[in-house]
Design an enzyme around this catalytic site. Structure first.
Site: not given
Length: 744
Positions: A237, A705
């Site tokens: 992430f 994203e």
């Protein structure tokens, strides 16, 4: 090298991940799975204050404990250097101070020493026995942010102050997003080896090329003496993009002891030592005409950073191009706190920034009594007004219309609390989303081998997003070689330099280089065929040949007449026909002609039961314009995962610091709440699939994203629609919603 072979069959939804069988069978080796002969274990000692200095370190008891091989601190770790300023995407790290560089403590959990022992259990026990004495001052971990420096202007056009003052309808609100901690299930870890001259470092890295460069600089050795390997990653992430101090500790200990050393960061250290999304505080001012046309946009953002390092979240990344307005200003500033250095977290900048901007747009729609979808259509830009460039591809209007149709938006009634179903109050919200689309400089090599297989290699990495699968697809589609005969080799800095696995750029960056490498490998094969004794090819020029379904044939003949490429190589007694490809990056490219971004819209439904104070995100419809979708299956996986992460952002996630000690209080997966399967809504994902050939020959942009952007504001707008409570400070708390005053 990791060999990705024998994938499951393709379905209508796309090719399943070719690395899936390795992962579910346990064959895939993650960093901490590496157990090398003679390996030792390192465990850091973490500061128990957040602001102060070390006055003494007592290791007398630790030195006599079983299995202890070394105790490192400032006076004996060895020389560690700082890095030179980054050049592009090489030489980047967020916490620039080497471990143990001085005795000053700037955040809770800062490494002050490290113990190396024969077993992990011995190292833990010994680290717990190290006694550190501190001079301590009260830490500053305040939530409210005031800028340390003057706001930096990130984008400006027109006279936004004057236009705002004269606007008929105004919104002027402040929105806050909390600290979020990445928390991938795979912990950060390093396994370091030293052979007297070279380092081999197994790392949890989203950027092996940068990692090797940073480690070489900090360890004081030539870059070619550092090899970084990260074959599989249990997600990151963004938290695993850049090296952290534990990497230097493991490598230094391996060099000092001439033994392999493993260091695995614990879950509580994940909240202290390896970054987080910083707290943001954003003031958004919108001015509009009575018919909804924006005349002024001002977006002023603050985020916290650490005492030593300047980290800017860049919350206004999407502000300048999202909506049409002649007057705009976006600014940013940082605020120093006694916390570890923040870092990129999925959708850095745009995700928290769009929470503020899109929330303000919803508030403006209510003040104007205009439908929120219509307001966005009214202010759709014809070009990127921040850069004064046309968009390479933008289909936001279609995203809004398709999403509204699929969601059933026409049935929405605007009054608060006016929609019900099965005894529950419904709330519907919408928000736009976008993300930058760029390429990094990339190299790749393709080998067509005499056993009928192909090999593609690049020093990028697959962090669980499907890079192995996409590269296998590209080779198969260009050559006709079946996937089970294609080997994809990634995650090793010794390979041709590749992009980071961040920014949703990896696929778009690899495409041009891999395509060129395939073409050159085919050209080499044609040259070999022309020089061979294979009937029908002798003396022919490469431009007279073609490659179809794994066979070489004359361009003037049908593919069925072709000869398997391995037969040509075997006849010539050549192992492989190889080609290398290279492509340049697009960042800061001179004379840009287009603005390149992906776009989308998020529609969210919440249900609210006031008697039991139960709030749930029940349904999300997301429509994404991200260029050509090479493989719908992993692409949809990416969006679905991002949506669930967005539910966590909106309703659950917040890292809380103790004002007395500066320690993260909820530093575990029991107290730091993330969205689970039980919290996941029904998710409908639609891709518009318009190829963007400006970015690369296949027209693909990234999707890692953009799926997270816009989810939180869509949810909080839906919460307002259901309850009448406008939540401007995430996460939404049930106590905010109890007995709300319903208002239209």
């Amino acid at each position: 090298m990791a060999s990705i072979l024998n994938p499951p069959p393709r379905t209508n939804a796309g090719l399943p991940r070719v690395d899936g069988p390795l992962k579910v069978s346990g064959v895939a080796m993650y960093t901490s799975d590496h157990n090398l002969p003679g390996m030792l274990y390192a465990v850091p000692v973490c500061a128990t204050v957040a602001n102060g200095a070390i006055t003494s370190i007592d290791t007398s008891r630790t030195e006599t404990m079983p299995g202890v091989k070394a105790i490192y601190q400032r006076n004996n770790i060895g020389k560690l250097f700082r890095t030179a300023p980054a050049q592009g995407f090489v030489g980047i790290l967020d916490e620039r101070r080497p471990p143990f560089e001085d005795d000053t403590i700037r955040y809770y959990g800062q490494y002050v020493a490290a113990v190396v022992a024969s077993t992990y259990e011995q190292a833990v026990a010994a680290a717990n026995a190290v006694k550190v004495t501190y001079r301590s001052d009260k830490p500053d971990v305040r939530d409210h942010l005031e800028p340390d420096d003057k706001h930096k202007v990130d984008s400006q056009r027109g006279d936004p102050d004057k236009a705002f003052a004269a606007a008929n309808v105004k919104v002027d609100e402040t929105y806050v997003t909390p600290v979020e901690t990445h928390n991938p299930i795979e912990l950060h870890s390093s396994v370091a080896t030293w052979d007297g001259q070279n380092f081999t470092l197994y790392e949890t890295s989203q950027a092996v090329v940068n990692h090797a460069d940073v480690m070489a600089q900090m360890l004081g050795v030539p870059t070619e003496n550092v090899r970084v390997i990260s074959r599989f990653l249990g997600s990151g992430f963004g938290g695993k993009l850049w090296p952290w101090p534990h990497c230097m500790i493991a490598a230094s200990a391996a060099r000092n002891l001439n033994r392999p050393v493993k260091l695995v960061v614990t879950r509580d250290m994940m909240f202290q030592n390896v970054g987080h999304r910083p707290r943001t505080q954003q003031r958004v001012r919108l001015g509009a005409t009575p018919d909804g046309k924006l005349v002024s946009v001002m977006h002023d953002s603050l985020n916290h950073t650490s005492i030593l390092d300047d980290y800017s979240e860049g919350c206004s990344e999407a502000t300048a191009y999202s909506y049409s307005t002649p007057n705009l200003r976006a600014t940013s500033a940082i605020v120093r706190r006694n916390v570890g250095t923040p870092t990129s977290m999925r959708g850095p900048g745009a995700v928290p920034g769009l929470f503020a901007l899109e929330s303000a747009m919803d508030e403006l729609a209510i003040k104007l009594n205009i439908d929120p979808v219509k307001l966005r259509l009214i202010n759709e830009p014809q070009k990127d007004e921040g850069l004064n460039l046309p968009f390479s591809s933008r289909h936001m209007v279609e995203c809004l219309n398709v999403g509204a149709e699929k969601f059933g938006w026409s049935r929405r009634t605007p009054q608060v609390g006016s929609m019900t179903k099965d005894g529950l109050t419904l709330g519907w919200g919408v928000a736009g989303c976008s993300w930058i689309a760029e390429r990094m400089a990339t190299e790749a090599t393709v080998d067509l081998r005499d056993d009928g297989t192909a090999r593609v290699s690049c020093a990028t990495q697959d962090i669980g997003t499907g890079t192995y699968t996409v590269l296998s697809q590209i080779i198969s589609e260009k050559t006709g070689i079946p996937h089970e005969k294609i080997e994809v080799v990634l995650g090793d800095s010794a390979l041709p330099p590749g992009p980071i696995s961040g920014g949703s750029w990896a696929t778009a960056s690899c495409i041009p280089a891999v395509l060129e490498a395939v073409e050159k490998a085919q050209h080499a094969l044609f040259t070999i065929a022309g020089q061979s004794k294979v009937p029908g090819f002798a003396g022919k020029k490469p431009e007279e040949m073609a490659f179809t379904d794994g066979c070489v044939h004359g361009k003037d003949k049908s593919p069925e007449s072709g000869v398997p490429f391995e037969q040509i190589l075997t006849t010539a007694n050549i192992r492989a026909a190889s080609g290398s490809g290279k492509s340049e990056g697009t960042f800061h490219a001179p004379n840009r002609k287009f603005s390149t971004h992906s776009f989308g819209v998020q529609f969210a439904e919440v249900t609210w039961e006031p008697k039991t104070a139960r709030l749930r995100v029940s349904r999300v419809v997301t429509v994404i314009d991200a260029g050509r979708i090479l493989n719908p299956k992993p692409a949809r996986n990416q969006i679905e995962g991002a949506v669930v992460m967005g539910v966590g952002m909106a309703l659950f996630e917040e890292t809380v610091y103790d004002s007395r000690s500066g320690a993260p209080i909820n530093n575990n997966l029991a107290d730091y709440i993330v969205a689970t399967n039980a919290d996941s809504p029904e998710i409908d994902v639609t891709f518009l699939d318009y190829p963007d050939k400006v970015l690369n020959p296949l027209g693909a942009r990234g999707v890692g994203e953009i799926g997270l952007a816009g989810i939180a504001p869509a949810i909080t707008s839906a919460v307002y629609h259901a309850t009448g409570v406008r939540v401007r400070k995430l996460p939404v708390r049930i106590e905010n919603l109890l007995s709300p005053p319903l208002r239209a």
